[in-house]
Design a protein around this motif. Structure first.
Motif, PDB file in Angstrom:
ATOM      1  N   MET A  97      32.225 -29.258  32.106  1.00  0.00           N
ATOM      2  CA  MET A  97      32.643 -30.585  32.469  1.00  0.00           C
ATOM      3  C   MET A  97      31.437 -31.338  33.012  1.00  0.00           C
ATOM      4  N   ILE A  98      31.335 -32.582  32.612  1.00  0.00           N
ATOM      5  CA  ILE A  98      30.208 -33.407  33.017  1.00  0.00           C
ATOM      6  C   ILE A  98      30.695 -34.823  33.276  1.00  0.00           C
ATOM      7  N   GLY A  99      30.228 -35.404  34.347  1.00  0.00           N
ATOM      8  CA  GLY A  99      30.448 -36.815  34.620  1.00  0.00           C
ATOM      9  C   GLY A  99      29.146 -37.546  34.383  1.00  0.00           C
ATOM     10  N   VAL A 100      29.233 -38.792  33.955  1.00  0.00           N
ATOM     11  CA  VAL A 100      28.032 -39.578  33.678  1.00  0.00           C
ATOM     12  C   VAL A 100      28.156 -40.920  34.387  1.00  0.00           C
ATOM     13  N   SER A 101      27.087 -41.325  35.031  1.00  0.00           N
ATOM     14  CA  SER A 101      27.067 -42.593  35.754  1.00  0.00           C
ATOM     15  C   SER A 101      25.641 -43.109  35.785  1.00  0.00           C
ATOM     16  N   SER A 102      25.496 -44.409  35.979  1.00  0.00           N
ATOM     17  CA  SER A 102      24.152 -44.982  36.078  1.00  0.00           C
ATOM     18  C   SER A 102      23.589 -44.843  37.490  1.00  0.00           C
ATOM     19  N   ASP A 103      24.372 -44.281  38.405  1.00  0.00           N
ATOM     20  CA  ASP A 103      23.890 -44.069  39.768  1.00  0.00           C
ATOM     21  C   ASP A 103      22.777 -43.028  39.788  1.00  0.00           C
ATOM     22  N   SER A 119      22.892 -38.620  35.510  1.00  0.00           N
ATOM     23  CA  SER A 119      22.483 -40.007  35.680  1.00  0.00           C
ATOM     24  C   SER A 119      22.124 -40.639  34.334  1.00  0.00           C
ATOM     25  N   ASP A 120      22.775 -41.753  34.027  1.00  0.00           N
ATOM     26  CA  ASP A 120      22.530 -42.523  32.794  1.00  0.00           C
ATOM     27  C   ASP A 120      21.888 -43.849  33.186  1.00  0.00           C
ATOM     28  N   ARG A 121      20.708 -43.763  33.788  1.00  0.00           N
ATOM     29  CA  ARG A 121      20.042 -44.954  34.335  1.00  0.00           C
ATOM     30  C   ARG A 121      19.790 -46.039  33.285  1.00  0.00           C
ATOM     31  N   GLY A 122      19.533 -45.678  32.061  1.00  0.00           N
ATOM     32  CA  GLY A 122      19.270 -46.671  31.023  1.00  0.00           C
ATOM     33  C   GLY A 122      20.523 -47.187  30.327  1.00  0.00           C
ATOM     34  N   GLY A 123      21.663 -46.545  30.562  1.00  0.00           N
ATOM     35  CA  GLY A 123      22.923 -46.996  29.981  1.00  0.00           C
ATOM     36  C   GLY A 123      23.183 -46.554  28.549  1.00  0.00           C
ATOM     37  N   ALA A 124      22.412 -45.605  28.038  1.00  0.00           N
ATOM     38  CA  ALA A 124      22.583 -45.175  26.644  1.00  0.00           C
ATOM     39  C   ALA A 124      23.958 -44.551  26.397  1.00  0.00           C
ATOM     40  N   VAL A 125      24.418 -43.728  27.333  1.00  0.00           N
ATOM     41  CA  VAL A 125      25.733 -43.090  27.160  1.00  0.00           C
ATOM     42  C   VAL A 125      26.829 -44.140  27.254  1.00  0.00           C
ATOM     43  N   ARG A 126      26.712 -45.027  28.217  1.00  0.00           N
ATOM     44  CA  ARG A 126      27.691 -46.118  28.381  1.00  0.00           C
ATOM     45  C   ARG A 126      27.796 -46.922  27.088  1.00  0.00           C
ATOM     46  N   LYS A 127      26.674 -47.241  26.488  1.00  0.00           N
ATOM     47  CA  LYS A 127      26.679 -48.006  25.236  1.00  0.00           C
ATOM     48  C   LYS A 127      27.317 -47.209  24.107  1.00  0.00           C
ATOM     49  N   ALA A 128      27.004 -45.920  24.040  1.00  0.00           N
ATOM     50  CA  ALA A 128      27.541 -45.069  22.974  1.00  0.00           C
ATOM     51  C   ALA A 128      29.066 -44.985  23.031  1.00  0.00           C
ATOM     52  N   TYR A 129      29.636 -45.040  24.223  1.00  0.00           N
ATOM     53  CA  TYR A 129      31.086 -44.958  24.386  1.00  0.00           C
ATOM     54  C   TYR A 129      31.754 -46.334  24.465  1.00  0.00           C
ATOM     55  N   GLY A 130      30.967 -47.390  24.353  1.00  0.00           N
ATOM     56  CA  GLY A 130      31.540 -48.733  24.340  1.00  0.00           C
ATOM     57  C   GLY A 130      32.110 -49.185  25.665  1.00  0.00           C
ATOM     58  N   VAL A 131      31.518 -48.739  26.752  1.00  0.00           N
ATOM     59  CA  VAL A 131      31.997 -49.135  28.072  1.00  0.00           C
ATOM     60  C   VAL A 131      31.512 -50.564  28.351  1.00  0.00           C
ATOM     61  N   PRO A 132      32.456 -51.496  28.555  1.00  0.00           N
ATOM     62  CA  PRO A 132      32.071 -52.888  28.763  1.00  0.00           C
ATOM     63  C   PRO A 132      31.569 -53.138  30.183  1.00  0.00           C
ATOM     64  N   SER A 133      30.805 -54.209  30.336  1.00  0.00           N
ATOM     65  CA  SER A 133      30.382 -54.663  31.658  1.00  0.00           C
ATOM     66  C   SER A 133      31.468 -55.549  32.236  1.00  0.00           C
ATOM     67  N   THR A 134      31.588 -55.523  33.549  1.00  0.00           N
ATOM     68  CA  THR A 134      32.533 -56.398  34.229  1.00  0.00           C
ATOM     69  C   THR A 134      31.841 -57.733  34.470  1.00  0.00           C
ATOM     70  N   LEU A 135      32.462 -58.804  34.006  1.00  0.00           N
ATOM     71  CA  LEU A 135      31.898 -60.157  34.106  1.00  0.00           C
ATOM     72  C   LEU A 135      30.529 -60.255  33.445  1.00  0.00           C
ATOM     73  N   GLY A 136      30.231 -59.315  32.560  1.00  0.00           N
ATOM     74  CA  GLY A 136      28.964 -59.322  31.855  1.00  0.00           C
ATOM     75  C   GLY A 136      27.768 -58.924  32.708  1.00  0.00           C
ATOM     76  N   LEU A 137      28.019 -58.552  33.970  1.00  0.00           N
ATOM     77  CA  LEU A 137      26.927 -58.245  34.894  1.00  0.00           C
ATOM     78  C   LEU A 137      26.968 -56.846  35.493  1.00  0.00           C
ATOM     79  N   ILE A 138      28.153 -56.411  35.866  1.00  0.00           N
ATOM     80  CA  ILE A 138      28.315 -55.145  36.574  1.00  0.00           C
ATOM     81  C   ILE A 138      28.658 -54.050  35.561  1.00  0.00           C
ATOM     82  N   PRO A 139      27.931 -52.926  35.593  1.00  0.00           N
ATOM     83  CA  PRO A 139      28.266 -51.847  34.662  1.00  0.00           C
ATOM     84  C   PRO A 139      29.733 -51.442  34.808  1.00  0.00           C
ATOM     85  N   GLY A 140      30.415 -51.300  33.689  1.00  0.00           N
ATOM     86  CA  GLY A 140      31.823 -50.932  33.716  1.00  0.00           C
ATOM     87  C   GLY A 140      32.030 -49.534  34.260  1.00  0.00           C
TER      88      GLY A 140
END
Length: 84
Positions: free
Chosen positions: A1-7, A27-48
């Protein structure tokens, strides 16, 4: 099991300890995993903030998306993991 975050790794260590998580956080500091899974940003600014529970066969068993209910991500993920 693995959790991923930009923290940061330091932030992850504190979070794992606080909630006694039975899995690692990466840590997904560059956001590559977030992008691969289609995680949207909140208000276009805050990582989802989306939690995916994916079983060993690669099947997504649960998705929880909420920027405001951070602790619920942990609760729901642990409940699903216990049920698998």
């Amino acid at each position: 099991m693995i959790g991923v975050s930009s923290d940061s790794q330091e932030s992850h260590a504190r979070f794992v300890e606080k909630y006694s998580l039975p899995f690692r956080l990466l840590s997904d500091r560059g956001g590559a995993v977030r992008k691969a899974y289609g995680v949207p940003s909140t208000l276009g600014l805050i990582p989802g903030r989306v939690t995916f529970v994916i079983d060993t066969g690669g099947v997504v068993r649960h998705v929880f998306n909420s920027q405001a209910q951070a602790t619920r991500h942990v609760t729901e993920a642990l409940e699903i993991l216990r049920a698998l």
